[in-house]
Design an enzyme around this catalytic site. Structure first.
Site, short mmCIF file in Angstrom:
data_model
loop_
_atom_site.label_atom_id
_atom_site.label_comp_id
_atom_site.label_asym_id
_atom_site.label_seq_id
_atom_site.Cartn_x
_atom_site.Cartn_y
_atom_site.Cartn_z
N SER A 147 0.86 -1.26 0.10
CA SER A 147 -0.12 -0.18 0.03
C SER A 147 0.76 1.36 -0.05
O SER A 147 2.21 1.30 0.48
CB SER A 147 -0.74 -0.08 1.18
OG SER A 147 -1.38 1.30 1.59
N TYR A 187 -0.37 -0.67 10.61
CA TYR A 187 -0.76 -0.94 9.26
C TYR A 187 0.47 -0.54 8.29
O TYR A 187 0.98 -1.22 7.63
CB TYR A 187 -1.99 -0.26 8.76
CG TYR A 187 -2.35 -0.51 7.26
CD1 TYR A 187 -2.83 -1.79 6.70
CD2 TYR A 187 -2.35 0.40 6.53
CE1 TYR A 187 -2.82 -2.00 5.63
CE2 TYR A 187 -2.65 0.18 5.19
CZ TYR A 187 -3.02 -1.02 4.76
OH TYR A 187 -3.40 -1.28 3.34
N1 LIG Z 1 -8.87 -1.47 -0.78
C1 LIG Z 1 -8.10 -0.33 -0.65
O1 LIG Z 1 -8.24 0.74 -0.64
C2 LIG Z 1 -6.44 -0.61 -0.60
C3 LIG Z 1 -5.65 0.48 -0.57
C4 LIG Z 1 -4.31 0.15 -0.39
C5 LIG Z 1 -3.84 -1.20 -0.23
N2 LIG Z 1 -4.65 -2.09 -0.16
C6 LIG Z 1 -4.20 -3.32 -0.16
O2 LIG Z 1 -4.73 -4.50 -1.03
C7 LIG Z 1 -5.11 -5.60 -0.15
C8 LIG Z 1 -6.54 -6.13 -0.35
O3 LIG Z 1 -7.34 -5.13 0.29
P1 LIG Z 1 -8.96 -5.14 0.41
O4 LIG Z 1 -9.54 -3.83 0.54
O5 LIG Z 1 -9.42 -6.32 -0.34
O6 LIG Z 1 -9.13 -5.95 1.89
P2 LIG Z 1 -8.50 -7.20 2.62
O7 LIG Z 1 -9.23 -7.41 3.86
O8 LIG Z 1 -7.19 -7.15 2.77
O9 LIG Z 1 -8.96 -8.40 1.51
C9 LIG Z 1 -9.89 -9.28 1.42
C10 LIG Z 1 -9.77 -10.65 1.33
O10 LIG Z 1 -8.93 -11.07 2.20
C11 LIG Z 1 -9.58 -12.03 3.25
N3 LIG Z 1 -8.97 -12.04 4.57
C12 LIG Z 1 -8.91 -10.55 5.33
N4 LIG Z 1 -8.28 -11.07 6.57
C13 LIG Z 1 -8.27 -12.28 6.48
C14 LIG Z 1 -7.57 -13.15 7.14
N5 LIG Z 1 -7.03 -12.83 8.72
N6 LIG Z 1 -7.49 -14.71 7.07
C15 LIG Z 1 -7.80 -15.05 6.08
N7 LIG Z 1 -8.41 -14.16 4.97
C16 LIG Z 1 -8.46 -12.88 5.28
C17 LIG Z 1 -10.92 -11.38 2.81
O11 LIG Z 1 -11.77 -12.79 3.29
P3 LIG Z 1 -12.57 -12.91 4.61
O12 LIG Z 1 -12.72 -11.65 5.34
O13 LIG Z 1 -13.84 -13.99 4.59
O14 LIG Z 1 -11.37 -13.36 5.29
C18 LIG Z 1 -10.99 -11.19 1.29
O15 LIG Z 1 -10.83 -12.57 0.84
C19 LIG Z 1 -4.58 -5.63 1.15
O16 LIG Z 1 -3.21 -6.08 1.20
C20 LIG Z 1 -4.41 -3.97 1.46
O17 LIG Z 1 -3.47 -3.65 2.49
C21 LIG Z 1 -6.15 -1.83 -0.37
#
Ligand SMILES: NC(=O)c1ccc[n+]([C@@H]2O[C@H](COP(=O)([O-])OP(=O)(O)OC[C@H]3O[C@@H](n4cnc5c(N)ncnc54)[C@H](OP(=O)(O)O)[C@@H]3O)[C@@H](O)[C@H]2O)c1
Length: 269
Positions: A146, A159
């Site tokens: 990120s 984070y």
């Molecule tokens: N969205 C943004 O704006 C953004 C911005 C910058 C960086 N990022 C990065 O992009 C990545 C994805 O982000 P995201 O927004 O999609 O949300 P996320 O919660 O990181 O990812 C969602 C996915 O991960 C699973 N997950 C989350 N915590 C988990 C755990 N403890 N164990 C197993 N599975 C887990 C969720 O399913 P379950 O909840 O069912 O476990 C879902 O499949 C991350 O690394 C984040 O740091 C995102």
């Protein structure tokens, strides 16, 4: 690109955090390229629905592994659940922090859990899934990080620190493994339209988040540039260039980050 992807990174790929958002987009793009996928997440109904959708759409094999990546034995369980598969691609996606609070306003356990999921498990997965790839001389690893990794900032302590860990880990593995046939990419995301971000925005009452990146676009671009590491800054005019804060002093970068600096959304979430 389709045949090239499965030839280089098949026959199986793992997406840790693969049931929704960016992770599901990666899984779909990999399946579309003919790569069988292992999806990892906690919520079984969401996980199974995502797996069913991929099987129906692309006809590849899909295996689901329901576990919490912040549990100390998570990667051991994942290794056991995939021991019979040749894994050529590993995407570590799970990593968002849905509660951006000042350091001391958050339970110590919540901080430690974030570190286990975003650092310990990432390192262990890279070690245990990367070793057979290096041995084979073929494979790919994507660590999703990120813009919070660029500098410290208020409410971002743990984070941002975990995301900096992921960025440096991926960059280091990129240089160690690039002559061994394994591509490693540190994928830097800004605000991206995922269910997790939507939940966070809703909790904050933020109804106008501005421009958000599209998860499908993120996954497609990252897979197309998997061999263009060490780092890909999604949405940047210069995606393989320096940190967008590199021209600032560290002090100014931290203060900018704390004010919610976000060209291309990179400082938030
Ligand atoms: N969205 C943004 O704006 C953004 C911005 C910058 C960086 N990022 C990065 O992009 C990545 C994805 O982000 P995201 O927004 O999609 O949300 P996320 O919660 O990181 O990812 C969602 C996915 O991960 C699973 N997950 C989350 N915590 C988990 C755990 N403890 N164990 C197993 N599975 C887990 C969720 O399913 P379950 O909840 O069912 O476990 C879902 O499949 C991350 O690394 C984040 O740091 C995102």
């Amino acid at each position: 690109m389709v045949a090239a992807l499965s030839g280089k990174y098949g026959p199986w790929g793992v997406v840790a955090g693969g049931s929704d958002g960016v992770g599901a987009a990666f899984a779909n793009k990999m399946a579309a390229a003919g790569i069988n996928v292992v999806l990892v997440a906690r919520r079984v109904p969401v996980l199974e629905a995502s797996a069913d959708g991929i099987r129906a759409e692309y006809g590849v094999e899909v295996r689901t592994v329901a576990l919490d990546l912040s549990a100390p034995d998570a990667v051991t369980k994942l290794v056991d659940a995939t021991a019979d598969l040749e894994i050529g691609l590993f995407v570590y996606n799970a990593g968002a922090d849905d509660v951006g609070l000042p350091f001391l306003d958050k339970d110590l356990d919540a901080h430690l859990s974030l570190v286990r999921r975003n650092c310990g498990a990432v390192l262990e997965a890279a070690y245990r899934f990367g070793a057979p790839m290096v041995e084979r001389g073929r494979g790919g690893v994507v660590l999703v990080t990120s813009g919070a990794a660029w500098a410290g900032g208020a409410t971002l302590a743990t984070y941002g620190a975990t995301k900096a860990f992921d960025l440096i880990l991926a960059e280091s593995l990129w240089v160690e493994w690039r002559d061994r046939g394994v591509d490693v990419l540190s994928l830097v995301l800004g605000r991206t339209d995922t269910p997790s971000l939507r939940r966070t925005l809703e909790a904050k009452g933020d109804v106008s988040p501005g421009e958000l990146a599209d998860p499908d676009d993120v996954a497609e671009t990252a897979l197309a540039h998997l061999a263009d590491g060490p780092t890909w800054i999604h949405g940047s005019d210069n995606p393989t260039g320096p940190s967008p804060l590199a021209a600032l002093s560290r002090r100014d970068a931290v203060l900018a980050m704390s004010r919610g600096w976000a060209p291309n959304g990179h400082a938030e979430n």
